[in-house]
Design a protein around this motif. Structure first.
Motif, short mmCIF file in Angstrom:
data_model
loop_
_atom_site.label_atom_id
_atom_site.label_comp_id
_atom_site.label_asym_id
_atom_site.label_seq_id
_atom_site.Cartn_x
_atom_site.Cartn_y
_atom_site.Cartn_z
N GLU A 17 3.48 3.65 -7.61
CA GLU A 17 3.24 2.84 -8.81
C GLU A 17 3.32 1.34 -8.53
O GLU A 17 2.50 0.56 -9.02
N GLN B 173 -1.95 7.30 -8.55
CA GLN B 173 -2.77 7.34 -7.34
C GLN B 173 -4.19 7.69 -7.75
O GLN B 173 -4.44 8.74 -8.34
N GLU C 215 -1.20 10.05 -11.86
CA GLU C 215 -1.01 8.95 -12.80
C GLU C 215 -0.95 7.60 -12.09
O GLU C 215 -1.27 6.57 -12.67
N ASN D 20 4.17 16.64 -9.77
CA ASN D 20 4.90 15.37 -9.79
C ASN D 20 4.10 14.24 -10.42
O ASN D 20 4.52 13.09 -10.41
N LYS D 21 2.93 14.58 -10.95
CA LYS D 21 2.06 13.65 -11.69
C LYS D 21 1.69 12.41 -10.88
O LYS D 21 1.57 11.31 -11.40
N PHE D 22 1.50 12.61 -9.57
CA PHE D 22 1.08 11.49 -8.72
C PHE D 22 -0.30 10.97 -9.12
O PHE D 22 -0.63 9.83 -8.84
N TYR E 285 7.04 8.41 -6.33
CA TYR E 285 6.27 8.06 -7.54
C TYR E 285 6.34 6.56 -7.82
O TYR E 285 5.31 5.91 -7.98
N SER E 286 7.54 6.02 -7.84
CA SER E 286 7.67 4.58 -8.14
C SER E 286 7.11 3.73 -7.00
O SER E 286 6.57 2.65 -7.25
#
Length: 65
Positions: free
Chosen positions: A11, A34, A32, A28-30, A7-8
């Motif tokens: 980001e 991607q 947000e 995993n809210k990728f 994720y990070s």
């Protein structure tokens, strides 16, 4: 790369993409971090059923009419 760092990494643009099933991307809210997703339909999943000889021979066969 460890999955926990993905994720990070997305980001901060250390990596520019990842490959996972939709359920993993959503949970995993990728989305947000991607912008795009590609549906390549390239995943192959096998389902293997193992049955012992004892269990296999004790199963009833469907009735034949």
């Amino acid at each position: 790369m460890a999955f926990g760092e993905l994720y990070s990494a997305l980001e901060t643009r250390t990596v520019d993409g990842q490959e996972n099933p939709y359920t993993v991307i959503l949970s995993n809210k990728f989305s947000e971090v991607q912008k795009y997703v590609s549906a390549t339909n390239h995943t192959f999943t096998e389902n293997i059923i193992l049955v012992s000889k004892i269990s296999g021979t004790s199963c009833r066969r469907p009735s034949r009419r």
